[in-house]
Design an enzyme around this catalytic site. Sequence first.
Site, PDB file in Angstrom:
ATOM      1  N   ASP A 257      -0.597  -5.181   9.579  1.00 23.32           N
ATOM      2  CA  ASP A 257      -1.557  -4.364   9.089  1.00 23.32           C
ATOM      3  C   ASP A 257      -2.609  -5.094   8.913  1.00 23.32           C
ATOM      4  OD1 ASP A 257      -2.930  -2.416   8.112  1.00 23.32           O
ATOM      5  OD2 ASP A 257      -1.779  -1.670   6.544  1.00 23.32           O
TER       6      ASP A 257
ATOM      7  N   TRP B 119       0.745  -1.214  -0.014  1.00 20.31           N
ATOM      8  CA  TRP B 119       0.037  -0.180  -0.035  1.00 20.31           C
ATOM      9  C   TRP B 119       0.827   1.253  -0.178  1.00 20.31           C
ATOM     10  CZ3 TRP B 119      -2.036   2.593   4.855  1.00 20.31           C
ATOM     11  CH2 TRP B 119      -3.118   3.402   4.550  1.00 20.31           C
TER      12      TRP B 119
ATOM     13  N   LYS C 286     -13.322  -0.811   6.475  1.00 26.56           N
ATOM     14  CA  LYS C 286     -13.889  -1.668   5.261  1.00 26.56           C
ATOM     15  C   LYS C 286     -14.892  -2.859   5.966  1.00 26.56           C
ATOM     16  CE  LYS C 286     -10.485   0.106   3.314  1.00 26.56           C
ATOM     17  NZ  LYS C 286      -9.984   0.817   2.233  1.00 26.56           N
TER      18      LYS C 286
HETATM   19  C1  LIG Z   1      -3.321  -2.187   3.385  1.00 20.63           C
HETATM   20  C2  LIG Z   1      -3.984  -1.047   4.362  1.00 20.63           C
HETATM   21  N1  LIG Z   1      -3.752  -0.472   5.432  1.00 20.63           N
HETATM   22  C3  LIG Z   1      -4.273   0.391   6.010  1.00 20.63           C
HETATM   23  C4  LIG Z   1      -5.401   1.142   5.537  1.00 20.63           C
HETATM   24  C5  LIG Z   1      -6.062   2.243   6.242  1.00 20.63           C
HETATM   25  O1  LIG Z   1      -7.147   2.094   6.443  1.00 20.63           O
HETATM   26  P1  LIG Z   1      -8.103   3.165   7.436  1.00 20.63           P
HETATM   27  O2  LIG Z   1      -9.005   3.966   6.234  1.00 20.63           O
HETATM   28  O3  LIG Z   1      -8.626   2.636   8.329  1.00 20.63           O
HETATM   29  O4  LIG Z   1      -6.945   4.318   7.835  1.00 20.63           O
HETATM   30  C6  LIG Z   1      -5.950   0.695   4.085  1.00 20.63           C
HETATM   31  C7  LIG Z   1      -6.886   1.249   3.374  1.00 20.63           C
HETATM   32  O5  LIG Z   1      -7.083   1.524   2.313  1.00 20.63           O
HETATM   33  C8  LIG Z   1      -5.263  -0.291   3.485  1.00 20.63           C
HETATM   34  O6  LIG Z   1      -5.472  -0.581   2.050  1.00 20.63           O
END
Ligand SMILES: Cc1ncc(COP(=O)(O)O)c(C=O)c1O
Length: 398
Positions: free
Chosen positions: A211, A130, A246
């Site tokens: 994560d 990411w 999500k």
């Molecule tokens: C791999 C990953 N980590 C963390 C997040 C972050 O999520 P949040 O919206 O809860 O900050 C995302 C969101 O797209 C993600 O894809």
Amino acid sequence: MFERLEMAPPDPILGLEEAFGRDPNPAKINLSVGVYKDGDGFTPIFNSVKRAEEQILRDETSKSYLAIDGAPEYAVVVQALIFGEAHPVSADGLAVTAHTPGGTGGLRIAADFLKRANPEATVWVSQPTWPNHPNVFRSAGLRVETYPYFNAPANDLAFEEMRATLGRLPAGDVVVFHGSCHNPTGIDPTPEQWASIADIVEERQLLPLVDFAYQGLAEGVREDAGGIRALHRPGREMLIASSFSKNFGLYNERTGALTLVARTPAAAQASLSHIKQCIRANYSNPPAHGAKIVAAILQSAALSAEWEAEVAAMRGRIRDMRRRFVSGLAAAGVTRDFSFIERQHGMFSFTGLTREQVRRLREDHGIYIVESGRVNVAGITEANLPTLCGAIATVLQG
Ligand SMILES: Cc1ncc(COP(=O)(O)O)c(C=O)c1O
């Protein structure tokens, strides 16, 4: 002072969202940002969330500040979701959890904490990952390197290369894993591969930072925690950043958590005291509403059952769209084998489309996907599927 500044580049994912908003094309399709859409292309509020909110609205008596690390009952349900009920790390006081604004907040607090606990540590992220991972860790002043993850020709995990790199890391370095539904590849280690990774982590004395942004979107709420449970060995430390954006659909409520597992209860409490200092310096204390919803759902057997059924329905729709995407591409005359899309997990598919093909999809067809070729399968609907597959067939023809 400000006139000297040049424009910063747009965020690779959220910048596309903005460009999509500006595009006048009525047939435009947005498969960039990781947001779930139902069959009508809408991002719904879960019924279980609505019911929990009704309860909260009825019972809430104050909007006074939460504690720096959030409410204790939230920590309890978050740990139970990760490790299962009455796991020894919780029962023995080895785990502490701080409520953070989203998974990103959890990652940033983890980064600030690591900068205090072990400033010399390098943070290793998967290649690819990411795009916000390196951004968050570097912003906290940490060094970031990558380990191999994706075998592009085979569309599979680069398992041996990954093991070889992790097997060379110095003790105390931090390795970021995706708990499930690896973003962007959709490829997760098998249970056997997790066990082998856990052996290396233990042997090399590495610190896993998991994560966990998609719990429940691969195989199931419990099943998706299998990687974390394999990584945790008695007497070992770890960090977990949970996101409920999500799997509870709480995107804009910014609901997440940072959980730390220590070797002793005293080390857990000392770590929490530093985590609280990091939080205080960032945003002081967390926003309440989303965490109240998560706690209300997970504390109620009826709401939990309804929530799990809603997560299962989401998972089912994504799987169904994966199948239809593969058959839709074949029906549009694409001869390249895209069957790997059906084997990937979670919202994303790493299509293997080149940057040039991604640019043509956007400029010629109004279809927005991430530059890496990542498609949000959860944004595909029966209505937009034929346009999408037709456009991909066109750009693949050169
Ligand atoms: C791999 C990953 N980590 C963390 C997040 C972050 O999520 P949040 O919206 O809860 O900050 C995302 C969101 O797209 C993600 O894809």
